[in-house]
Design a protein around this motif. Structure first.
Motif, PDB file in Angstrom:
ATOM      1  N   TRP B  30       0.806  -1.223   0.000  1.00  0.00           N
ATOM      2  CA  TRP B  30       0.000   0.000   0.000  1.00  0.00           C
ATOM      3  C   TRP B  30       0.838   1.271   0.000  1.00  0.00           C
ATOM      4  N   SER B  34      -2.503   4.980  -0.058  1.00  0.00           N
ATOM      5  CA  SER B  34      -3.704   4.793   0.752  1.00  0.00           C
ATOM      6  C   SER B  34      -4.619   6.009   0.690  1.00  0.00           C
ATOM      7  N   GLU B  39      -3.665   6.872   7.199  1.00  0.00           N
ATOM      8  CA  GLU B  39      -3.669   5.442   6.864  1.00  0.00           C
ATOM      9  C   GLU B  39      -2.328   5.011   6.286  1.00  0.00           C
ATOM     10  N   ASP B  40      -1.697   5.886   5.524  1.00  0.00           N
ATOM     11  CA  ASP B  40      -0.343   5.572   5.049  1.00  0.00           C
ATOM     12  C   ASP B  40       0.553   5.266   6.241  1.00  0.00           C
ATOM     13  N   PHE B  96      -9.291  -0.783  -0.298  1.00  0.00           N
ATOM     14  CA  PHE B  96      -8.882  -0.527   1.081  1.00  0.00           C
ATOM     15  C   PHE B  96      -9.769  -1.312   2.068  1.00  0.00           C
TER      16      PHE B  96
END
Lengths: 312, 255, 255, 312
Positions: B30, B34, B39-40, B96
């Motif tokens: 990912w 993302s 979220e990264d 996701f």
């Protein structure tokens, strides 16, 4: 100059930080938003060339180091977006400016990472050049920016040491590994020099930015410092110098070096770098594909708040 | 330790370590893509934890194997049939939602399993479990929150999460399969019978999925073949091609 | 043959053979996933022709190299920097329109180039070109027809084809770059100066793209670095990881 | 039986082919559509497990052979869809029935190809079993179907020889290669036996289909023939038998073997095979992603016809 302007400049001159609620000239605000935003975007886009090798890292340890680095960079992006938000723009606003090309990110990330040594070289040269830029910015006049830079610099120098360690392993490794290290150095040397920007002689914004302490040193000063620091490291690694023009100048007390090809630099800025299109496409895809996620989480938060409200 | 136990212990360690290796790899795919910056960071952090756990599990596996290999040799120089991860963790990222659903379904099992392993009769296993369980408690908290947030979000996010659950649910059962290796490990007090985790798992997963307004598929059908290595999915080979290319192209190098 | 010519000839052969190898690989990625059955057949056929041509070019390259290697050794055991294909052919498939646009832009060059090579002073080169040019004439006919059909189709197909052209156009120029290798080949009558193909190419491509109602981007900017190996795209390494994994994982085997 | 029905059956009994324009019972037509459609779908879906290794084929030669094979299979799909269309369904109609699960394809393609030897084994065992089914169908009563089978059988037996050659190379290769060959044989043996379908004792349709010469041999006959042909090949390859129950039965003049696990077979048919979901998802994605292409080409054809019309 108005009284307000004079007072503002006076604070800067006396090294008193400007804080979000303080008055500031529109240009100061705009310049900072551009500079901080561009830096934040660079952290985000900078994940891509490194992410390109995360799935192919050659050992578990190297994979872990790279993941930690990329995580830090996303964190830096977060600090910087927060700093930019104190100036009255939202993260979404400047993100959209990145995505539609109105804002830039560091051109270095428009170059590809083509072999594993590139990952070392990115840490060593690119983070090295970035630190050279950032260390003085810890003393920049805008408080939130200065504080973000202090946090960032600590981590960046850690990354740089790890990058140097990674490329050292390559330089001391098998003939193929050494060749990879040399190849990475050759490809990334001039783009790294370009990271400091064109000579200040050619830059219109520099004088004002320096007066505002948004910019502390000239581009040429920093570039020279970078060359002086890096050349002995190259020699220590036993790699060939990537530029035949590099030579110690006794008189200047500095290394001479060949000026990068600035037409390439401007071409890359214009969108013609090897990876510009793919980098922006990747970020746009991430943003577009993620819309339902952002919307979903927002809607859930709303529902939750409404339920809480109803229960009260 | 008796020879037979050593073989079983090795298999057990490969199962634990291959789960974290393959899932860690998947999550790391990912990087930079993302939906939102937080979220990264979270995904990189999860991948990092899992790779760290892999170093411990496979490092111990290499020691038990006693052939002078390293964790890296085990990770990078085996072919698909030698991998012992459950199929769930090798399933593709999808969107996701699918990635987070896979994470949640695994985290729930992982956290319960590690809780038991902290009481392992094998000191090294207990230590690894102790360290890992702290990390995994956080993974679970986060993946559960996200599953709830997206399940109970918009109509689109709900239907995507339901589709992810429908797709992945047939891969849940394998985590509770038992065989001779498990019997030997349970008998030695090193691990527990995976079947014994199911009750706690169902309670936990039902609670979260119900908060997420999602419906667990009725079928209890379970794909298997990962933890025995008999039949992985076609996805694993492609993952390994990427993961292993460099050390295979330049064998014997230090990195 | 003089040593210097031999090196130049080798480079020339690698350029020809790597183009067909990498494009053949890309096209073969479509297997079973194309929009209509006839295209599955046509794409498999194109890939097959290109791989067949690769065997000839790289087989001759191996012979010229004189180190006892085979075409397979050259295909499967080099790293990205040793590849000499133009960047165009390593660009990802994208949607079907991007794949066919890439094919057309390459076929047009390929057919003109092979036409010249049929008159090569090197008998083997001339023979390979003769065989390949028949296949490529068909590829060109088909890719040109499809580009026209989709460009002059619906609004959606038109805009997708225009996007594909905009994306790929900066990779066209590299096919007409010249360097010392080309000079040596032209001087020896083995090949021609690539720049000399541009006029014919532009005439052909303008005609087809105009029939397709598509607009050629104004910029003549050209990415390069593939045919010298100095700077491929990040895409090539991933392609090679897949393509080379098996022979690298089991070195020295017969298949 | 009506006169029409009697006349129809009489033609079949005298080996006169039924052609598209001839009268035929509704059930005959429906059964043929199902059978031919299922066969066509199998050719299409069958590209996927092989396509899984095209990008990883270990030599250029093997890659070329596999590409040629997959191309042939798509061609077979085309012949068969054409044959089905002569019965009054369009290709799009039965394609959609495949995509939404109303029509099936051969269950063997719901098993994964996990190592390179699987590609050899698919050619050797799967095509081998298919040929066993198809050779008699060259004499089937429906003309277009019969003619399609004649073309197909010729190519299939070529594929089978190539598959056998590929697995032979593995069986005679390094210990790891031999292990791959054995692994492929072990995994694909029973699924190959299942390709002939459950024992005819349990099949309701068989008697009518045999009277109509849509089906020529019983499932059990063909399965036995396959076992008898394949066991000596396994022994020739020096591989272990994949079923301890395989033993020459002097009295029967055939090999005994263990009946496949039919509960697995029915489970796979129900959708629970290792790859059912991914296979159908791949076909659906191809179809959905390709919609704009089909629409675009159609629209172009319309425009072209209109221009031609206007010019006349």
């Amino acid at each position: 100059m108005t009284d307000q302007e004079r007072e503002f400049q006076d604070k800067i001159d006396r090294d008193i930080k400007i804080e979000p609620k303080d008055w500031m000239p529109d240009d100061y605000r705009a310049t900072l938003i551009r500079q901080i935003g561009q830096h934040a975007h660079s952290e985000i886009v900078g994940q891509l060339p490194e992410g390109n090798w995360i799935t192919r890292a050659p050992t578990l340890e190297r994979k872990a180091i790279l993941l930690a680095k990329v995580q830090d960079e996303a964190g830096h992006g977060l600090y910087l977006y927060c700093a930019a938000e104190t100036l009255g723009v939202t993260r979404d606003e400047i993100t959209e400016m990145l995505l539609d090309g109105r804002m830039k990110y560091s051109s270095i990330f428009n170059y590809p990472t083509l072999n594993w040594a590139d990952i070392g070289a990115v840490g060593w040269l690119v983070d090295g050049a970035a630190i050279m830029n950032q260390v003085p910015l810890q003393r920049t006049s805008y408080g939130p920016y200065s504080r973000a830079m202090i946090r960032i610099c600590k981590e960046e120098s850690f990354h740089q040491r790890q990058g140097y360690d990674a490329i050292r392993k390559m330089a001391e490794g098998s003939p193929e590994q050494k060749k990879m290290a040399q190849d990475a150095l050759n490809r990334l040397w001039f783009p790294s020099l370009m990271m400091f920007g064109p000579s200040d002689k050619d830059s219109v914004h520099s004088a004002q930015s320096m007066a505002w302490k948004i910019k502390i040193n000239t581009n040429d000063e920093l570039r020279q410092k970078f060359v002086d620091q890096t050349v002995p490291q190259i020699e220590f690694l036993g790699l060939d110098l990537p530029d035949p023009g590099i030579k110690w100048n006794e008189e200047r007390g500095h290394y001479d070096y060949t000026d990068p090809d600035w037409s390439e630099f401007f071409n890359v800025i214009k969108g013609n770098g090897p990876c510009n299109v793919d980098r922006l496409a990747a970020r746009n895809k991430a943003w577009d594909d993620g819309e339902w996620v952002r919307d979903g989480l927002l809607e859930h938060a709303r529902k939750k708040a409404a339920r809480k409200h109803a229960a009260e | 330790m008796a020879e037979v136990d050593k073989q079983a212990l090795l298999q057990f360690l490969l199962r634990m370590g291959d789960n974290t290796l393959i899932l860690g790899h998947r999550v790391s795919e990912w990087c930079g893509h993302s939906p939102v910056l937080e979220e990264d960071i979270a995904l990189a952090n999860t991948a990092l934890d899992l790779i760290g756990q892999t170093q411990l599990w496979l490092g111990y596996a290499a020691e038990v194997q006693g052939e002078g290999k390293t964790a890296d040799d085990i990770a990078f120089l085996r072919d698909a049939w030698d991998f012992r991860n459950v199929l769930l963790v090798e399933m593709p990222n999808g969107d996701f939602g699918q990635t987070l659903m896979r994470q949640f379904l695994f985290d729930a099992w992982h956290s319960i399993m590690l809780g038991r392993l902290m009481k392992s009769s094998d000191k090294t296993v207990a230590e690894i479990a102790e360290k890992a369980s702290k990390e995994v408690a956080y993974h679970l908290e986060r993946s559960a929150d996200t599953v709830v947030g997206l399940g109970d979000g918009t109509e689109e996010s709900h239907s995507r999460m339901q589709a992810a659950l429908d797709y992945l649910w047939p891969y849940v059962g394998e985590m509770f399969e038992s065989d001779d290796v498990d019997d030997a490990m349970a008998a030695a007090g090193i691990s527990v019978d995976p079947a014994s985790l199911r009750e706690d798992y169902d309670a936990l997963v039902c609670k979260i999925l119900s908060d997420a307004t999602l419906t667990i598929p009725e079928s209890r059908f379970a794909h298997k073949g990962g933890r025995t290595g008999y039949m992985h999915t076609e996805h694993l080979g492609h993952l390994l091609a990427t993961m292993q290319w460099l050390p295979r192209a330049y064998p014997g190098c230090q990195w």
